[in-house]
Design a protein around this motif. Sequence first.
Motif, PDB file in Angstrom:
ATOM      1  N   GLU A 189       0.582  -1.139   0.019  1.00 57.47           N
ATOM      2  CA  GLU A 189       0.076  -0.025   0.034  1.00 57.47           C
ATOM      3  C   GLU A 189       0.721   1.194  -0.051  1.00 57.47           C
ATOM      4  OE1 GLU A 189      -3.554   0.128   2.738  1.00 57.47           O
ATOM      5  OE2 GLU A 189      -3.902  -1.843   2.127  1.00 57.47           O
ATOM      6  N   ARG A 195      -3.564   1.127  -2.711  1.00 57.74           N
ATOM      7  CA  ARG A 195      -4.352   1.735  -1.713  1.00 57.74           C
ATOM      8  C   ARG A 195      -5.902   1.932  -1.975  1.00 57.74           C
ATOM      9  NH1 ARG A 195       0.013   5.060  -0.689  1.00 57.74           N
ATOM     10  NH2 ARG A 195      -0.979   7.154  -1.515  1.00 57.74           N
ATOM     11  N   ALA A 198      -7.416  -1.643  -2.296  1.00 57.93           N
ATOM     12  CA  ALA A 198      -7.535  -2.100  -0.851  1.00 57.93           C
ATOM     13  C   ALA A 198      -8.760  -1.411  -0.157  1.00 57.93           C
ATOM     14  CB  ALA A 198      -6.349  -2.232   0.007  1.00 57.93           C
ATOM     15  N   ARG A 199      -8.675  -0.159  -0.196  1.00 55.77           N
ATOM     16  CA  ARG A 199      -9.618   0.523   0.793  1.00 55.77           C
ATOM     17  C   ARG A 199     -10.565   1.280   0.147  1.00 55.77           C
ATOM     18  NH1 ARG A 199      -4.695   4.072   4.063  1.00 55.77           N
ATOM     19  NH2 ARG A 199      -3.364   2.385   4.048  1.00 55.77           N
ATOM     20  N   LEU A 200     -10.657   1.907  -1.154  1.00 53.56           N
ATOM     21  CA  LEU A 200     -11.681   2.722  -1.713  1.00 53.56           C
ATOM     22  C   LEU A 200     -12.567   1.806  -2.620  1.00 53.56           C
ATOM     23  CD1 LEU A 200     -10.001   5.908  -2.924  1.00 53.56           C
ATOM     24  CD2 LEU A 200     -11.277   5.724  -1.018  1.00 53.56           C
ATOM     25  N   ALA A 203     -15.137   0.297  -0.360  1.00 56.69           N
ATOM     26  CA  ALA A 203     -16.245   1.212   0.242  1.00 56.69           C
ATOM     27  C   ALA A 203     -17.056   1.718  -0.867  1.00 56.69           C
ATOM     28  CB  ALA A 203     -15.369   2.444   0.655  1.00 56.69           C
TER      29      ALA A 203
END
Length: 316
Positions: A189, A195, A198-200, A203
């Motif tokens: 990341e 990133r 993995a994160r957005l 969501a």
Amino acid sequence: MTLSFDAALQAFAPRLPLAVGLSGGADSTALLLGCAARWPGQVRAIHVHHGLQSAAGAFERHCVDLCARLGVPLQVQRVDARHAPGQSPEDAARIARYKAFAVAAQAESAQGAIQSIALAQHADDQVETLLLALSRGAGVAGLAAMPAFWQRDGLDWHRPLLAVPGAELRDWLRARGQAWVEDPSNQDERYTRNRIRARLLPALEAAFPQFRDTFARSARHAAQASELLEDLARQDLAEVGDPPRIAGLQQLGRARQANVLRHWLRQAHQTTPSSAQLDALQAQIAACATRGHRIHLKVGRGFVEREGLVLRWYNP
């Protein structure tokens, strides 16, 4: 609208013979299997060995074994993908990879062997590219993200999977018992794209389940707007001249002036100004009312200077 892998492959109609960019990951493995089954004897594979990580050998072995099993000719291109100071590692690897694809394809194309190259970026990659462009404050050209088709170096380039979610490709491979290689750097990341992945994306999946479709539609709108701006820039450059006349530039509104300057710098000199550099250049053009007014500004990789009635760009 997102598509299944089979539907995307059915809609894909390249000029043959075709080369597939094969990294060894799930996406390119699926693309090669699908293309080799649909056009037996008309498909080649190109693998780029970046040499940047210890797993590179496993990628190459996977590609060699897969192509041997499929009876698909494979070219392995070894490149130096180390990044220069100020350049991101991702950009350096991408530039080296595309150069290697073109070199490999042209080597065979000299014998009439390759007409098209297919790359395996998919719908999630397109979303990541759009979010990266937004994070950098990109204009419409950047927000257009990745094109599905373009021509360069005498070859047709395709991304036939841009409407296919990444999970769909992995499910397609699992259903056929086909393995692939996972790039360990995809979990790192420190890289912005990772990133985002993995994160957005999780969501967005939870908040906007149709985000792949709507983001792709926005990218298509941006691509159309970018094409219109390019057409206008070509017309305006024909009017103001190349190199551009200062008086001609001063007759344009600020937005059209910025558009034609970007186009001139990109097309004639393969350089791109930052927003601050372009603002400074336009301020100097507006202030250029006397013969003695001097313009000397850092723009892109070089400098723009006034030379009599026109602007010149040079790289010292």
